[in-house]
Write an enzyme that holds these catalytic residues in place. Structure first.
Site, mmCIF file in Angstrom:
data_model
loop_
_atom_site.group_PDB
_atom_site.id
_atom_site.type_symbol
_atom_site.label_atom_id
_atom_site.label_comp_id
_atom_site.label_asym_id
_atom_site.label_seq_id
_atom_site.Cartn_x
_atom_site.Cartn_y
_atom_site.Cartn_z
ATOM 1 N N ALA A 3 7.474 -61.153 -19.826
ATOM 2 C CA ALA A 3 6.183 -61.833 -19.746
ATOM 3 C C ALA A 3 6.264 -62.817 -18.588
ATOM 4 O O ALA A 3 6.777 -63.922 -18.746
ATOM 5 C CB ALA A 3 5.879 -62.552 -21.055
ATOM 6 N N GLU A 4 5.766 -62.412 -17.443
ATOM 7 C CA GLU A 4 5.968 -63.225 -16.245
ATOM 8 C C GLU A 4 5.247 -64.562 -16.324
ATOM 9 O O GLU A 4 5.769 -65.586 -15.880
ATOM 10 C CB GLU A 4 5.543 -62.443 -14.995
ATOM 11 C CG GLU A 4 6.491 -61.320 -14.595
ATOM 12 C CD GLU A 4 6.377 -60.085 -15.472
ATOM 13 O OE1 GLU A 4 5.431 -60.010 -16.282
ATOM 14 O OE2 GLU A 4 7.236 -59.184 -15.362
ATOM 15 N N GLN A 12 11.235 -59.854 -11.471
ATOM 16 C CA GLN A 12 12.100 -58.703 -11.230
ATOM 17 C C GLN A 12 11.750 -57.935 -9.949
ATOM 18 O O GLN A 12 12.626 -57.516 -9.209
ATOM 19 C CB GLN A 12 12.053 -57.783 -12.436
ATOM 20 C CG GLN A 12 13.210 -56.831 -12.497
ATOM 21 C CD GLN A 12 13.394 -56.307 -13.906
ATOM 22 O OE1 GLN A 12 12.568 -55.539 -14.403
ATOM 23 N NE2 GLN A 12 14.454 -56.727 -14.558
ATOM 24 N N ASP A 57 8.512 -57.648 -6.677
ATOM 25 C CA ASP A 57 7.323 -58.235 -6.046
ATOM 26 C C ASP A 57 6.025 -57.935 -6.791
ATOM 27 O O ASP A 57 5.206 -58.806 -7.021
ATOM 28 C CB ASP A 57 7.222 -57.719 -4.607
ATOM 29 C CG ASP A 57 7.701 -56.273 -4.480
ATOM 30 O OD1 ASP A 57 7.162 -55.410 -5.193
ATOM 31 O OD2 ASP A 57 8.632 -56.029 -3.685
ATOM 32 N N GLY A 58 5.868 -56.669 -7.174
ATOM 33 C CA GLY A 58 4.603 -56.278 -7.790
ATOM 34 C C GLY A 58 4.444 -56.765 -9.218
ATOM 35 O O GLY A 58 3.388 -56.584 -9.830
ATOM 36 N N HIS A 71 6.954 -51.763 -6.514
ATOM 37 C CA HIS A 71 8.355 -52.117 -6.268
ATOM 38 C C HIS A 71 8.659 -52.320 -4.786
ATOM 39 O O HIS A 71 9.817 -52.416 -4.405
ATOM 40 C CB HIS A 71 9.285 -51.028 -6.813
ATOM 41 C CG HIS A 71 9.303 -50.939 -8.300
ATOM 42 N ND1 HIS A 71 8.236 -50.488 -9.040
ATOM 43 C CD2 HIS A 71 10.263 -51.246 -9.205
ATOM 44 C CE1 HIS A 71 8.542 -50.511 -10.323
ATOM 45 N NE2 HIS A 71 9.757 -50.973 -10.461
#
Lengths: 335, 430
Positions: free
Chosen positions: A59-60, A82, A84-85, A129
């Site tokens: 959960a960013e 983890q 960029d996207g 990614h």
């Protein structure tokens, strides 16, 4: 001095930061037991314990939001996004809270947060990614945005970012994780400020501004150009917000020609900002309009197309020819 | 219109159904909102812990709100110690938690509520008079805010939304600082560390993650301080609130999720974000919850103390749903006549949080002329102080717009500042 990969230099930087300051905590998805999907946090949980190197739920926004709460409590969190996207679920916390808290509270609340983000393409990955989302963050006042291009900078700049009392978004060029280089892990942190650009190669004819994963590409272009008798001054910005415009300006005043290259899409990107700022500052020193070599204004494409999307040596040299007024791909172009 | 259940409402039409109820039958709306807000027990739990569990038999046949959902309970299924009529009810699970709240303490809570209502009305007046740009009234939510805030220790830390001005008052926020941001002279009102309360986040639910992170820090520090996240019914549908509950549960963070269900997210009724009681969500995260009459200052105090106690014991987070009603507009810019049923509003007036304490004090012979005079005087003085402070707030100097973006001045912002100073100077010279 030790020979380290860029990834290992980051690990070493994190290890130093954890040793130097008990308030530093590392958190993110898979950063603990696994050591991160790129192994940048390898061995840290084993050595510093799960209280300081924390695996978090996926959960960013939760990762960044709880890190903000830890800042209120006096901690100095280093969070890993983890890929960029994957940063966008955290975009709200970063833009509406992290960037603004110090300003909002007139300095009462500090957010000494470091957000590490592996970024960029060239690794043949699937969607989300390979992106270069730096401009979203450089557009946001209150954030500092930096990136590294070599192992020494990776080590030192990460420690500088962690030590910085402002929030720092730290972009790591993932396709250069395995680049090796000499690293002085005892180099003083205050020798070269994090926001200072670096002149990588000297040259009299063209200033080539870049950062992160394309620094190596730019150097290759400079070496190739040298064979043609063209001197390219490659600048590694290192800091994307703020941009060390003084160093860029000084170089452009010397060469009179400016090429900017980045993987990120062109529209509204850093290249636009640098071209505009340098044009404002030293228009009469420019012999030609600045040129940009960037990703196209399309979503990051499928792996088999990324070689067309990503700037490479030849596209950079084509732009160098353009600012030199030499024959180039757009000569006679009627589009 | 007779009582309806969600069971008869086609799933995608719930929002429309709520709106129709608003138009057609306010009382039925309220009953039905309460219906869907209840479950078998007032105290919800999923594991062994110290929160008492009340086992009640549903008074009506079970209704199914969705396949597999549990039966709903009676509409009055909220924890309550003080009825709207001012009758002190006994509750085996709660009484001990307010055993120390005697008449003097009750009078103090009464005074707090009267003062914050007076301040709230004064701020609304200041907005109407053009002295504030905006104000989010808390009218009706005094008990939920005062009862919870007064249960906290100084070393606890509050993360709130923007309507928690009574909480801020109880934390000791300077009265001028309460209105500073609404006058537009600063981006937030006070130093969070001076009062143990962050300045509000306007982004709905964002602060619940901050509270959770703060609480995780408390654990690391070995401190028994607690973080309290205040948010509303509308926020419960935000991702951040749900992520906060995930983190809080797995890290066993000493955080209290204090949800004021004031029935509305601007115009949207709680039924649009929840088809089950909000308190029912928490056990799914592994967080026990309490559903309490948010207009009952004693029940709110008891519930908050239960939650704080669990947190201090290392038992992790608790979710409290304080069922209340926003009697005013969302903000002074809102027009609730477009969506509020006057009959429902009327009903909630009868459940006023202050009136019931007055009645209790009166029944105990404590609502003396001296007390009411003193409380009124205090409230008026506070309102006057806030007004004076508000009117004294001047626009900050123009170049301060550049201050505090970063922790230290930066060369590039100094350059912009210097250029703007030159621009301003041009007008002074002219």
């Amino acid at each position: 001095m030790a020979t380290l990969t860029l990834a290992a230099a980051l690990t070493s930087g994190l290890r130093h930061a954890l040793e130097d300051d008990p308030k530093v905590v590392v958190m993110g998805e898979d950063v603990g037991r696994l050591g991160g999907v790129f192994r940048v946090t390898d061995g840290l949980q084993k050595d510093f314990g799960p209280d300081r190197v924390m695996d978090t739920p996926l959960a960013e926004s939760g990762i960044v939001g709880t890190a903000v709460g830890l800042c209120y409590r006096g901690y100095r969190p280093v969070v890993e996004i983890q890929f960029d996207g994957f940063v966008f679920p955290a975009f709200d916390q970063l833009v509406t809270q992290v960037a603004k808290l110090h300003y909002r509270t007139r300095g009462a609340v500090r957010v000494p947060l470091t957000v590490r983000i592996p970024y960029g393409g060239g690794i043949g990955a699937v969607e989300h990614h390979s992106e270069s989302p730096e401009a979203y963050f450089t557009h946001t006042s209150g954030l500092r945005v930096v990136t590294c291009s070599n192992p020494q900078d990776a080590h030192t700049m990460l420690r500088q970012a962690i030590a910085c009392d402002d929030p720092v978004v730290f972009f790591e060029p993932k396709r250069r994780y395995w680049t090796k280089g000499e690293v002085d892990t005892d180099a003083p942190l205050d020798d070269v400020p994090m926001e200072q650009a670096r002149v990588v190669t000297r040259g009299d004819d063209v200033t080539l501004v870049t950062y992160g994963p394309l620094v190596a590409t730019a150097v290759d272009a400079a070496l190739a150009a040298r064979e043609d008798g063209i001197g390219i001054e490659v600048l590694d910005l290192r800091s994307l917000s703020p941009v060390d415009l003084a160093t860029v300006e000084e170089s452009v005043r010397h060469t009179g020609r400016l090429v900017i290259t980045h993987e990120a899409q062109q529209h509204g990107g850093l290249g636009a900002e640098i071209a505009a700022s340098i044009t404002e500052r030293c228009f009469f020193h420019l012999e030609q309009p600045p040129a940009r070599v960037t990703g196209f204004d399309v979503p990051y494409p499928a792996a088999k197309l990324e070689e067309h999307f990503l700037p490479d040596v030849d596209r950079i040299l084509d732009a160098v020819d353009r600012v030199l007024g030499r024959q180039n791909s757009l000569t006679g172009w009627k589009g | 219109m007779g009582r309806r259940s969600l069971a008869v409402v086609p799933w995608p039409d719930i929002g429309q159904w709520c709106l129709e109820l608003h138009k057609s039958d306010g009382a039925a709306m309220e009953r039905n909102m309460l219906r869907q807000d209840v479950s078998r027990t007032a105290v919800r739990t999923s594991a062994d812990h110290r929160v008492p569990v009340t086992d009640r038999t549903p008074q009506e046949p079970p209704l199914r709100v969705s396949p597999g959902a549990e039966p709903a309970g009676p509409p009055d299924d909220v924890l309550q110690l003080l009825t709207p009529e001012g009758v002190r009810r006994s509750h085996a699970d709660l009484d001990d938690w307010v055993a120390d709240v005697g008449d003097d303490e009750l009078a103090a809570l009464y005074e707090d509520m009267v003062v914050v209502r007076r301040l709230d009305l004064e701020a609304t007046a200041l907005q109407r008079q053009g002295e504030l740009g905006l104000w989010p009234p808390l009218l009706g939510q005094e008990a939920a805010q005062v009862g919870s805030a007064r249960a906290l220790r100084r070393d606890d830390f509050v993360f709130s939304s923007y309507r928690e001005n009574a909480v801020a008052y109880c934390r000791g926020v300077d009265l001028t600082d309460l209105v500073r941001v609404w006058r537009g002279t600063t981006a937030s009102g006070w130093d969070p560390f001076a009062v143990g309360m962050a300045t509000p986040t306007i982004i709905i639910g964002a602060q619940t993650l901050h509270a959770t992170g703060y609480a995780m820090g408390c654990v690391k520090d070995g401190a028994d301080s607690v973080a309290v996240a205040y948010f509303g019914d509308g926020a419960t549908s935000e991702g951040d609130v749900n992520e906060a509950m995930v983190f809080a549960a797995t890290f066993r963070a000493p955080v209290v999720f204090f949800c004021q269900n004031n029935q509305f997210a601007i115009s949207e009724p709680v039924g649009l974000v929840a088809v089950r009681p909000l308190a029912d969500r928490a056990p799914g995260f592994g967080i026990p919850s309490l559903r309490v009459d948010g207009n009952d200052v004693l029940a709110v105090t008891a519930a908050t103390r239960i939650a704080l106690d669990r947190a201090r014991r290392g038992e992790g987070p608790t979710f409290i749903e304080a069922v209340t009603y926003r009697r005013g507009p969302h903000t002074t810019s809102d027009d609730p006549t477009r969506y509020v049923d006057p009959a429902v509003a009327e009903e909630w007036c009868a459940k006023d949080p202050i009136l019931r304490v007055e009645r209790l004090l009166e029944s105990r012979g404590r609502l003396t002329a001296e007390l009411t005079a003193a409380v009124t005087e205090h409230a008026d003085a506070a309102a006057a102080e806030m007004r004076r402070g508000c009117l004294g707030l001047e626009a900050p100097p123009p170049l301060s717009v550049f201050d505090h973006v970063y922790t230290a001045p930066t060369s590039w912002l100094e350059r912009q500042k210097s250029q703007y100073a030159a621009y301003l100077a041009m007008f002074e010279e002219a």
